[in-house]
Design a protein around this motif. Structure first.
Motif, PDB file in Angstrom:
ATOM      1  N   ALA A  65       0.713  -1.221  -0.037  1.00  0.00           N
ATOM      2  CA  ALA A  65       0.198   0.020  -0.081  1.00  0.00           C
ATOM      3  C   ALA A  65       0.853   1.179   0.057  1.00  0.00           C
ATOM      4  O   ALA A  65       0.591   2.252  -0.697  1.00  0.00           O
ATOM      5  CB  ALA A  65      -0.904   0.011   1.147  1.00  0.00           C
ATOM      6  N   ARG A  69       0.771   4.100  -2.963  1.00  0.00           N
ATOM      7  CA  ARG A  69       0.353   5.570  -2.751  1.00  0.00           C
ATOM      8  C   ARG A  69       1.416   6.549  -3.260  1.00  0.00           C
ATOM      9  O   ARG A  69       1.260   7.837  -3.736  1.00  0.00           O
ATOM     10  CB  ARG A  69       0.167   5.872  -1.218  1.00  0.00           C
ATOM     11  N   PHE A  72       0.958   7.080  -6.990  1.00  0.00           N
ATOM     12  CA  PHE A  72      -0.036   7.775  -7.117  1.00  0.00           C
ATOM     13  C   PHE A  72       0.360   9.408  -6.913  1.00  0.00           C
ATOM     14  O   PHE A  72       0.375  10.204  -8.022  1.00  0.00           O
ATOM     15  CB  PHE A  72      -1.201   7.566  -6.332  1.00  0.00           C
ATOM     16  N   ARG A 104       4.741   7.168   3.575  1.00  0.00           N
ATOM     17  CA  ARG A 104       5.677   6.237   4.646  1.00  0.00           C
ATOM     18  C   ARG A 104       7.075   6.262   4.423  1.00  0.00           C
ATOM     19  O   ARG A 104       7.647   6.053   3.269  1.00  0.00           O
ATOM     20  CB  ARG A 104       5.102   4.778   4.351  1.00  0.00           C
ATOM     21  N   HIS A 201      -7.678   1.760  -2.164  1.00  0.00           N
ATOM     22  CA  HIS A 201      -8.188   2.060  -0.657  1.00  0.00           C
ATOM     23  C   HIS A 201      -8.638   0.822  -0.096  1.00  0.00           C
ATOM     24  O   HIS A 201      -9.166   0.876   0.930  1.00  0.00           O
ATOM     25  CB  HIS A 201      -9.176   3.234  -0.506  1.00  0.00           C
ATOM     26  N   GLY A 204      -3.939  -0.715   3.095  1.00  0.00           N
ATOM     27  CA  GLY A 204      -3.092   0.441   3.660  1.00  0.00           C
ATOM     28  C   GLY A 204      -3.885   1.178   4.749  1.00  0.00           C
ATOM     29  O   GLY A 204      -4.908   0.640   5.402  1.00  0.00           O
ATOM     30  N   GLN A 205      -3.517   2.190   5.178  1.00  0.00           N
ATOM     31  CA  GLN A 205      -3.910   2.866   6.353  1.00  0.00           C
ATOM     32  C   GLN A 205      -4.081   4.499   6.131  1.00  0.00           C
ATOM     33  O   GLN A 205      -3.772   4.917   5.288  1.00  0.00           O
ATOM     34  CB  GLN A 205      -2.644   2.779   7.545  1.00  0.00           C
ATOM     35  N   HIS A 207      -4.207   8.230   8.579  1.00  0.00           N
ATOM     36  CA  HIS A 207      -3.738   8.798   9.895  1.00  0.00           C
ATOM     37  C   HIS A 207      -5.131   9.259  10.422  1.00  0.00           C
ATOM     38  O   HIS A 207      -6.052   9.801   9.767  1.00  0.00           O
ATOM     39  CB  HIS A 207      -2.715  10.040   9.816  1.00  0.00           C
ATOM     40  N   VAL A 210      -6.669  12.710   9.559  1.00  0.00           N
ATOM     41  CA  VAL A 210      -7.529  12.566   8.538  1.00  0.00           C
ATOM     42  C   VAL A 210      -8.864  11.978   8.744  1.00  0.00           C
ATOM     43  O   VAL A 210      -9.810  12.386   8.258  1.00  0.00           O
ATOM     44  CB  VAL A 210      -6.959  11.832   7.252  1.00  0.00           C
ATOM     45  N   PHE A 274     -13.147   7.452   3.798  1.00  0.00           N
ATOM     46  CA  PHE A 274     -13.081   8.953   3.358  1.00  0.00           C
ATOM     47  C   PHE A 274     -14.308   9.346   2.823  1.00  0.00           C
ATOM     48  O   PHE A 274     -14.932   8.628   1.881  1.00  0.00           O
ATOM     49  CB  PHE A 274     -11.860   9.412   2.426  1.00  0.00           C
ATOM     50  N   SER A 276     -14.224  11.007  -0.076  1.00  0.00           N
ATOM     51  CA  SER A 276     -14.317  10.986  -1.326  1.00  0.00           C
ATOM     52  C   SER A 276     -14.759   9.556  -1.967  1.00  0.00           C
ATOM     53  O   SER A 276     -15.097   9.335  -2.979  1.00  0.00           O
ATOM     54  CB  SER A 276     -12.903  11.099  -1.781  1.00  0.00           C
TER      55      SER A 276
HETATM   56  C1  HEM Z   1      -9.832   9.611  -5.398  1.00  0.00           C
HETATM   57  C2  HEM Z   1      -9.176  10.472  -4.861  1.00  0.00           C
HETATM   58  C3  HEM Z   1      -8.049  10.174  -3.523  1.00  0.00           C
HETATM   59  C4  HEM Z   1      -8.171  10.645  -2.394  1.00  0.00           C
HETATM   60  C5  HEM Z   1      -9.049  11.795  -2.026  1.00  0.00           C
HETATM   61  C6  HEM Z   1      -7.172   9.853  -1.614  1.00  0.00           C
HETATM   62  C7  HEM Z   1      -6.983  10.050  -0.161  1.00  0.00           C
HETATM   63  C8  HEM Z   1      -6.266   9.341   0.600  1.00  0.00           C
HETATM   64  C9  HEM Z   1      -5.970   9.964   1.851  1.00  0.00           C
HETATM   65  C10 HEM Z   1      -6.550  11.224   2.645  1.00  0.00           C
HETATM   66  C11 HEM Z   1      -5.412   8.897   2.415  1.00  0.00           C
HETATM   67  C12 HEM Z   1      -4.735   8.631   3.845  1.00  0.00           C
HETATM   68  C13 HEM Z   1      -3.478   9.098   4.048  1.00  0.00           C
HETATM   69  C14 HEM Z   1      -2.992   9.228   5.380  1.00  0.00           C
HETATM   70  O1  HEM Z   1      -3.738   9.598   6.282  1.00  0.00           O
HETATM   71  O2  HEM Z   1      -1.945   8.750   5.636  1.00  0.00           O
HETATM   72  C15 HEM Z   1      -5.123   7.950   1.374  1.00  0.00           C
HETATM   73  C16 HEM Z   1      -4.421   6.762   1.659  1.00  0.00           C
HETATM   74  C17 HEM Z   1      -4.146   5.879   0.430  1.00  0.00           C
HETATM   75  N1  HEM Z   1      -4.508   5.994  -0.699  1.00  0.00           N
HETATM   76 FE1  HEM Z   1      -5.537   7.562  -1.612  1.00  0.00          FE
HETATM   77  N2  HEM Z   1      -6.686   8.939  -2.497  1.00  0.00           N
HETATM   78  C18 HEM Z   1      -7.221   8.964  -3.666  1.00  0.00           C
HETATM   79  C19 HEM Z   1      -7.017   8.145  -4.764  1.00  0.00           C
HETATM   80  C20 HEM Z   1      -6.019   7.225  -4.554  1.00  0.00           C
HETATM   81  C21 HEM Z   1      -5.558   6.360  -5.632  1.00  0.00           C
HETATM   82  C22 HEM Z   1      -5.863   6.900  -7.281  1.00  0.00           C
HETATM   83  C23 HEM Z   1      -4.416   5.604  -5.324  1.00  0.00           C
HETATM   84  C24 HEM Z   1      -3.793   4.607  -6.001  1.00  0.00           C
HETATM   85  C25 HEM Z   1      -4.073   3.907  -7.052  1.00  0.00           C
HETATM   86  C26 HEM Z   1      -4.579   5.581  -4.004  1.00  0.00           C
HETATM   87  C27 HEM Z   1      -3.725   5.047  -2.969  1.00  0.00           C
HETATM   88  C28 HEM Z   1      -3.959   4.945  -1.609  1.00  0.00           C
HETATM   89  C29 HEM Z   1      -3.378   4.282  -0.515  1.00  0.00           C
HETATM   90  C30 HEM Z   1      -2.638   2.784  -0.940  1.00  0.00           C
HETATM   91  C31 HEM Z   1      -3.381   4.702   0.462  1.00  0.00           C
HETATM   92  C32 HEM Z   1      -2.948   3.763   1.976  1.00  0.00           C
HETATM   93  C33 HEM Z   1      -1.332   4.587   1.897  1.00  0.00           C
HETATM   94  C34 HEM Z   1      -0.545   3.623   3.124  1.00  0.00           C
HETATM   95  O3  HEM Z   1      -0.857   2.833   3.647  1.00  0.00           O
HETATM   96  O4  HEM Z   1       0.560   3.934   3.259  1.00  0.00           O
HETATM   97  N3  HEM Z   1      -5.394   6.561  -3.391  1.00  0.00           N
HETATM   98  N4  HEM Z   1      -5.790   8.186   0.213  1.00  0.00           N
END
Ligand code: HEM
Length: 333
Positions: A65, A69, A72, A104, A201, A204-205, A207, A210, A274, A276
């Motif tokens: 994850a 991210r 992305f 991360r 989503h 992964g995690q 915070h 958020v 979220f 979104s």
């Molecule tokens: C559509 C709009 C999107 C929004 C508004 C969004 C927003 C977020 C937010 C706020 C987090 C949490 C960050 C944190 O607190 O650490 C998150 C986590 C994550 N997002 Fe998105 N995201 C979007 C699209 C995507 C896309 C397109 C991908 C990849 C293809 C993605 C992959 C991830 C992953 C894997 C995590 C977890 C990360 C981790 O565990 O380190 N997201 N996203």
């Protein structure tokens, strides 16, 4: 040339996939990318990346994850040029407002380590941008996701984007469905890409700072009440903002650290975190896709492959453009 190489590869697997992938990429494959890009210059590149990703994901599957991210957030801001990994001497994208120091650092260290190994084997050949994208694709498959053939040949940028550019390009979790669609459209991506890529989503995690956006001042109607109460229990143990800072919750309680279609079931059940995520139900086309993928993982995987492939080809530097950075964290001198 790259299209035919990719099609040949995919034909072995499925002619249907080959057809739709070529159609999606018609005229869109950046010149200079190829599956076998490093065949002559660093034939061991793929094996080096694969071995290290296998090691770290076996130890900690949630790194898949972290890698996804990072891809992305790199690709959406001035293209897949590894600008996100730059920390010196310029102000880093990593501390830009949307990244909010939430990427991360352990995952970034993994990429730096893989790159060091690549430099030892083939100095100045394999880009940080390719290392990042291929590592993510390999990790994705290791945690249950689809196999995605990744074209190589990206080069690295020498400069990072400004805070304003990151803000303009990374979608905020508070966006409405029209804002989300507009953001993706600005990147040449459509509603199908939005729904499929949001499926990341599923692992992964997040915070707690958020998550709090959905819990305070009042609990969002996006969330099932019981689920919101659970989130509050984890994220607001004693209602101290200081304690909340580093806390995280799983994005998906159904199948943590596995890449599958349970994200869509969560969205339908109001247990996706979220705003979104919930917004995907607020337009007929995206709602229909959420319902489709919730019941059909194979179709989700097929679309995710197409959409991921489009994402990792955004704004790539190839040929004479960009450089091969020696260290991912610093520009070449
Ligand atoms: C559509 C709009 C999107 C929004 C508004 C969004 C927003 C977020 C937010 C706020 C987090 C949490 C960050 C944190 O607190 O650490 C998150 C986590 C994550 N997002 Fe998105 N995201 C979007 C699209 C995507 C896309 C397109 C991908 C990849 C293809 C993605 C992959 C991830 C992953 C894997 C995590 C977890 C990360 C981790 O565990 O380190 N997201 N996203």
């Amino acid at each position: 040339m790259a299209t035919s190489a990719l099609c040949f590869y995919l034909l072995i697997m499925s002619s249907a996939v080959c057809f739709s992938l070529s159609a999606a990429q018609n005229g869109n494959i950046p010149q200079g990318l190829a599956l076998d890009f490093y065949q002559n210059t660093c034939p061991q590149a793929r094996d080096i990346i694969k071995a290290e990703v296998l090691k770290v994901v076996t130890q900690n599957p949630s790194q898949a994850a972290g890698l996804m991210r990072i891809v992305f957030h790199d690709c959406f801001v001035q293209g897949c040029d590894a600008s996100l990994l730059l920390t010196k001497p310029m102000v880093s994208e990593q501390i830009a407002t949307p990244n909010n120091a939430s990427l991360r650092q352990s995952t970034i260290r993994i990429l730096d380590n893989i790159k060091d190994q690549l430099e030892a084997a083939c100095p100045g050949v394999v880009s940080c941008a390719d290392t990042t994208v291929l590592s993510s694709a390999i990790a994705l498959e290791l945690v249950g996701g689809p196999n995605i053939p990744v074209l190589m040949g990206r080069r690295d940028s020498q400069t990072a984007a400004s805070n304003q550019t990151v803000i303009a390009n990374i979608p905020a979790p508070q966006l409405s469905i029209s804002g989300l669609k507009q953001n993706f459209q600005n990147h040449g991506l459509d509603s199908r890409d939005l729904v499929a890529l949001s499926g990341a989503h599923t692992f992964g995690q997040a915070h707690c700072r958020v998550v709090d956006l959905q819990l305070t001042p009042t609990v969002s109607s996006d969330l099932n009440a019981g689920f919101a109460a659970n989130l509050a229990r984890i994220c607001q143990p004693n209602n101290s903002a200081q304690n909340r800072g580093g806390l995280t919750v799983h994005l998906n309680f159904l199948s943590t650290d596995v890449f599958d279609n349970s994200y869509y079931k969560n969205v339908l059940n109001k247990v996706a975190i979220f705003h979104s995520d919930a917004e995907l139900l607020n337009a007929p086309d995206t709602k229909q896709l959420v319902q489709l993928y919730a019941g059909d993982q194979a179709t989700f995987f097929q679309q995710f492959k197409l959409s991921f492939t489009k994402m990792v080809q955004l704004g790539v530097l190839t040929g004479q453009n960009g450089v091969i950075r020696t260290k991912c964290s610093v520009p070449n001198s």
